[in-house]
Every structure is written in C-alpha cells, then in structure tokens.
Design a protein around this motif. Structure first.
Motif, PDB file in Angstrom:
ATOM      1  N   CYS A  30       0.681  -1.185  -0.051  1.00  0.00           N
ATOM      2  CA  CYS A  30      -0.082   0.045   0.103  1.00  0.00           C
ATOM      3  C   CYS A  30       0.852   1.472  -0.138  1.00  0.00           C
ATOM      4  CB  CYS A  30      -0.689  -0.103   1.014  1.00  0.00           C
ATOM      5  SG  CYS A  30      -2.034   1.391   1.253  1.00  0.00           S
ATOM      6  N   LEU A  31       1.786   1.253   0.610  1.00  0.00           N
ATOM      7  CA  LEU A  31       2.821   2.435   0.960  1.00  0.00           C
ATOM      8  C   LEU A  31       3.652   2.421  -0.379  1.00  0.00           C
ATOM      9  CD1 LEU A  31       4.308   4.565   2.684  1.00  0.00           C
ATOM     10  CD2 LEU A  31       5.902   2.914   3.322  1.00  0.00           C
ATOM     11  N   TRP A  32       3.873   1.639  -1.028  1.00  0.00           N
ATOM     12  CA  TRP A  32       4.847   1.670  -2.216  1.00  0.00           C
ATOM     13  C   TRP A  32       3.706   2.210  -3.550  1.00  0.00           C
ATOM     14  CZ3 TRP A  32       9.257   2.830  -3.939  1.00  0.00           C
ATOM     15  CH2 TRP A  32       9.488   2.595  -5.424  1.00  0.00           C
ATOM     16  N   GLU A  33       2.671   1.494  -3.490  1.00  0.00           N
ATOM     17  CA  GLU A  33       1.733   2.024  -4.387  1.00  0.00           C
ATOM     18  C   GLU A  33       1.479   3.296  -4.361  1.00  0.00           C
ATOM     19  OE1 GLU A  33      -2.981   1.049  -5.983  1.00  0.00           O
ATOM     20  OE2 GLU A  33      -2.202   0.064  -4.335  1.00  0.00           O
ATOM     21  N   THR A  34       1.345   4.106  -3.234  1.00  0.00           N
ATOM     22  CA  THR A  34       0.974   5.301  -3.114  1.00  0.00           C
ATOM     23  C   THR A  34       2.210   6.296  -3.336  1.00  0.00           C
ATOM     24  OG1 THR A  34      -0.689   5.024  -1.247  1.00  0.00           O
ATOM     25  CG2 THR A  34       0.140   7.167  -1.490  1.00  0.00           C
ATOM     26  N   ARG A  35       3.232   5.776  -2.903  1.00  0.00           N
ATOM     27  CA  ARG A  35       4.542   6.590  -3.119  1.00  0.00           C
ATOM     28  C   ARG A  35       5.104   6.556  -4.468  1.00  0.00           C
ATOM     29  NH1 ARG A  35       9.990   6.598  -4.864  1.00  0.00           N
ATOM     30  NH2 ARG A  35      11.538   7.610  -3.160  1.00  0.00           N
ATOM     31  N   ASN A  36       4.764   5.556  -5.168  1.00  0.00           N
ATOM     32  CA  ASN A  36       5.159   5.250  -6.639  1.00  0.00           C
ATOM     33  C   ASN A  36       4.322   6.055  -7.437  1.00  0.00           C
ATOM     34  OD1 ASN A  36       6.964   4.023  -8.792  1.00  0.00           O
ATOM     35  ND2 ASN A  36       4.695   3.287  -9.375  1.00  0.00           N
ATOM     36  N   ARG A  37       2.964   6.253  -7.200  1.00  0.00           N
ATOM     37  CA  ARG A  37       2.042   7.167  -7.830  1.00  0.00           C
ATOM     38  C   ARG A  37       2.386   8.598  -7.725  1.00  0.00           C
ATOM     39  NH1 ARG A  37      -2.166   5.913  -5.244  1.00  0.00           N
ATOM     40  NH2 ARG A  37      -2.391   7.773  -4.065  1.00  0.00           N
ATOM     41  N   GLU A  38       2.584   8.942  -6.507  1.00  0.00           N
ATOM     42  CA  GLU A  38       2.956  10.392  -6.678  1.00  0.00           C
ATOM     43  C   GLU A  38       4.118  10.678  -6.778  1.00  0.00           C
ATOM     44  OE1 GLU A  38       0.844  12.457  -5.334  1.00  0.00           O
ATOM     45  OE2 GLU A  38      -0.677  11.111  -4.326  1.00  0.00           O
ATOM     46  N   TYR A  39       5.120  10.040  -6.756  1.00  0.00           N
ATOM     47  CA  TYR A  39       6.454  10.304  -7.200  1.00  0.00           C
ATOM     48  C   TYR A  39       6.604  10.571  -8.934  1.00  0.00           C
ATOM     49  CZ  TYR A  39      11.587   9.310  -8.583  1.00  0.00           C
ATOM     50  OH  TYR A  39      12.731   9.423  -9.072  1.00  0.00           O
ATOM     51  N   ILE A  40       5.698   9.611  -9.529  1.00  0.00           N
ATOM     52  CA  ILE A  40       5.703   9.912 -10.843  1.00  0.00           C
ATOM     53  C   ILE A  40       5.092  10.902 -11.252  1.00  0.00           C
ATOM     54  CG2 ILE A  40       4.701   8.789 -13.060  1.00  0.00           C
ATOM     55  CD1 ILE A  40       5.371   6.090 -11.914  1.00  0.00           C
ATOM     56  N   GLU A  41       3.838  11.203 -10.723  1.00  0.00           N
ATOM     57  CA  GLU A  41       2.976  12.380 -10.986  1.00  0.00           C
ATOM     58  C   GLU A  41       3.906  13.771 -10.796  1.00  0.00           C
ATOM     59  OE1 GLU A  41      -0.617  12.379  -8.608  1.00  0.00           O
ATOM     60  OE2 GLU A  41      -1.337  10.670  -9.910  1.00  0.00           O
ATOM     61  N   GLU A  42       4.324  13.747  -9.797  1.00  0.00           N
ATOM     62  CA  GLU A  42       5.118  15.125  -9.414  1.00  0.00           C
ATOM     63  C   GLU A  42       6.269  15.049 -10.148  1.00  0.00           C
ATOM     64  OE1 GLU A  42       4.318  17.550  -7.488  1.00  0.00           O
ATOM     65  OE2 GLU A  42       2.241  16.572  -7.053  1.00  0.00           O
ATOM     66  N   LYS A  43       7.050  14.153 -10.642  1.00  0.00           N
ATOM     67  CA  LYS A  43       8.194  14.234 -11.631  1.00  0.00           C
ATOM     68  C   LYS A  43       7.703  14.510 -12.861  1.00  0.00           C
ATOM     69  CE  LYS A  43      12.698  12.014 -11.968  1.00  0.00           C
ATOM     70  NZ  LYS A  43      13.688  10.802 -11.780  1.00  0.00           N
ATOM     71  N   ILE A  44       6.799  13.974 -13.269  1.00  0.00           N
ATOM     72  CA  ILE A  44       6.240  14.392 -14.734  1.00  0.00           C
ATOM     73  C   ILE A  44       5.836  15.867 -14.593  1.00  0.00           C
ATOM     74  CG2 ILE A  44       4.265  14.102 -15.993  1.00  0.00           C
ATOM     75  CD1 ILE A  44       4.314  11.137 -15.821  1.00  0.00           C
ATOM     76  N   ARG A  45       5.206  16.328 -13.777  1.00  0.00           N
ATOM     77  CA  ARG A  45       4.748  17.837 -13.558  1.00  0.00           C
ATOM     78  C   ARG A  45       5.884  18.672 -13.652  1.00  0.00           C
ATOM     79  NH1 ARG A  45       1.858  17.287  -9.526  1.00  0.00           N
ATOM     80  NH2 ARG A  45      -0.290  17.081 -10.706  1.00  0.00           N
ATOM     81  N   ALA A  46       6.935  18.434 -12.947  1.00  0.00           N
ATOM     82  CA  ALA A  46       8.265  19.038 -12.862  1.00  0.00           C
ATOM     83  C   ALA A  46       8.937  19.149 -14.149  1.00  0.00           C
ATOM     84  CB  ALA A  46       9.343  18.754 -11.758  1.00  0.00           C
ATOM     85  N   MET A  47       8.927  18.130 -14.954  1.00  0.00           N
ATOM     86  CA  MET A  47       9.388  18.087 -16.179  1.00  0.00           C
ATOM     87  C   MET A  47       8.859  18.683 -17.129  1.00  0.00           C
ATOM     88  SD  MET A  47      10.699  14.008 -16.226  1.00  0.00           S
ATOM     89  CE  MET A  47      11.056  13.939 -17.949  1.00  0.00           C
ATOM     90  N   LYS A  48       7.477  18.846 -17.166  1.00  0.00           N
ATOM     91  CA  LYS A  48       6.710  19.649 -18.091  1.00  0.00           C
ATOM     92  C   LYS A  48       6.475  21.007 -17.672  1.00  0.00           C
ATOM     93  CE  LYS A  48       3.401  16.009 -19.616  1.00  0.00           C
ATOM     94  NZ  LYS A  48       3.834  16.130 -21.182  1.00  0.00           N
ATOM     95  N   ASN A  49       6.915  21.536 -16.405  1.00  0.00           N
ATOM     96  CA  ASN A  49       6.715  22.779 -16.181  1.00  0.00           C
ATOM     97  C   ASN A  49       8.215  23.563 -16.242  1.00  0.00           C
ATOM     98  OD1 ASN A  49       7.946  22.457 -13.368  1.00  0.00           O
ATOM     99  ND2 ASN A  49       6.010  22.251 -12.506  1.00  0.00           N
ATOM    100  N   GLY A  50       9.024  22.733 -16.499  1.00  0.00           N
ATOM    101  CA  GLY A  50      10.424  23.535 -16.634  1.00  0.00           C
ATOM    102  C   GLY A  50      11.424  23.408 -15.351  1.00  0.00           C
TER     103      GLY A  50
END
Length: 245
Positions: free
Chosen positions: A91-111
């Motif tokens: 449960c912890l990894w599923e949540t952590r992995n989802r948030e990690y990917i979402e935030e990293k993608i957002r940071a890559m797209k916003n510069g």
C-alpha cells in the motif's frame, strides 16, 4: 585513462584479438538518467512534495524523520521502513510510486526539471556508438525524457524500472535492467556512464566498463561534464571514413 581502448582501428571496423567486427553494432554507450542526463536533483521540491503527499494520503505525519523513511535513499530498505511507519509495504509503495511519478512528470513539463545543457554533445557519438539509457527511475519517466525533450533521434532505447514493489529488487545494481536493454540493442561491448558508487557497482556486476560523471567536481579519473566524456570516447575510435577527431 577511463574510456580509452588499446585496439587497432581500420576504416570501417575494429580489430580486437585478430577478430574484426563492425563498430556500430559492437560498441554502445549506456547512460544513467538522473544526475547524468536529467537535472532532477538540483531542486528536489518535486520529490519532497511527492513524499509529503504520500504520507498525508496515508494519514501519517510528514515529519522529517518519516519523509526520510520513504526517500529515494532508502528504497532498498522499503519493507523495513514500511514496518516502522506501520503501513503495509504494498500500500505504501503504490501510493509513493504514484505520487513520485506524477510530481516528477509535472516538474519535467513545467520546466523545474530539465536536461543538462551538455546533453546535445552526445550527438557527436552517434556515428560510432549506439546510445541508450538504463535508469532506476520509472519507465514512464525515461520515456517522457526522450519524448518531452525530443531525444528520439539520439537514444536508441531507454530502460527504467517497473512500478511494483517486486520491481525494487530488480533495480541497479541488479543486472535485470541491463538484461532488458540487451534484448533491444545490437551493441555487444558496453560502457556505462553514471554518477554514483551504485552505478559503478552496477557496471562491475554486469561486466561493463564504467565512466564516472561527477558534476559537482571531478577527482582522479572522474569526469565533470559530458563534453569531456564525449572527447574521451571519440579518442577511442576513428570515424567510418578513417578520420580521427
């Protein structure tokens, strides 16, 4: 010197132990992603946002101690850390992995996260080396790096980790990611370019030569820019026309 080869070169091929083989299909430069190609560590706001969201979602206090338990530095101890937090590891990894990917993608797209300015110098290697990526970052991040920053014509293949908790056991320095890469490339003699002792261990475990990139300052046989690595690799070969740079 790291990155050099004591071999005889001809116009179109290498001669190694009296055996000739085509250059392009024999030599490959494999790159780590974060800290080597992608400047994702200069500003870690995105990472801490992901970690805080993970803990908040699970109703756990976002203290510095708890944040460090799920930090990238401790993923190899994830089961232990989940026990300390009192949360089921899956449960912890599923949540952590989802948030990690979402935030990293957002940071890559916003510069916020960008490629290092010297990545384009790798195009100089294309005539002589196959170029690819092997990273402990999720596959979605490796794919986005290639697509978002228009590097499909530079890298032949990009390999990242899977998303399940089981996939944590397959990340570097385990050989699994390289085995996946070898299924997709033709090059047989590989050089790994990384920025950590874990990368060095990965190269050793898999029989690759290793070039250490230390962007905070090179020591000894290390390199501090990709430009210097490129120059070193170019000295190791001649072009297909027999001219050297």
């Amino acid at each position: 010197m790291i990155g050099t080869d004591k071999r005889l070169s001809t116009q179109n091929e290498w001669v190694d132990n009296d055996k000739a083989f085509p250059m392009k299909n024999s030599y490959g430069a494999v790159f780590d992603l974060d800290g080597v190609l992608l400047d994702s560590e200069s500003d870690l706001t995105w990472l801490y946002t992901a970690l805080e969201k993970t803990l908040e979602h699970l109703g756990i206090e976002s203290s510095e101690e708890n944040l460090m338990k799920i930090h990238s530095k401790n993923v190899h101890r994830f089961n232990e850390m989940s026990n300390e937090l009192g949360v089921e590891a899956e449960c912890l990894w599923e949540t952590r992995n989802r948030e990690y990917i979402e935030e990293k993608i957002r940071a890559m797209k916003n510069g916020m996260i960008k490629p290092f300015s010297d990545v384009d110098c790798l195009y100089e290697l294309k005539e002589r080396y196959g170029l690819s990526i092997v990273s402990n970052s999720p596959q979605a991040i490796v794919d986005l790096f290639i697509e978002e920053f228009n590097y499909a014509d530079l890298f032949d293949c990009g390999i990242g980790r899977g998303t399940s908790l089981v996939d944590l056991k397959k990340i570097k320095p385990n050989s699994h990611l390289l085995e996946r890469l070898k299924e997709r490339i033709q090059e047989e003699k590989l050089i790994y370019i990384g920025d950590s002792e874990n990368d060095r261990k990965f190269a050793k475990n898999t029989g690759m030569r290793f070039m250490f990139l230390s962007r905070k300052g090179a020591k000894g046989k290390e390199f501090d820019t990709l430009d210097k690595i490129v120059k070193c690799l170019l000295k190791s070969t001649t072009t297909k026309t027999g001219k050297s740079n």
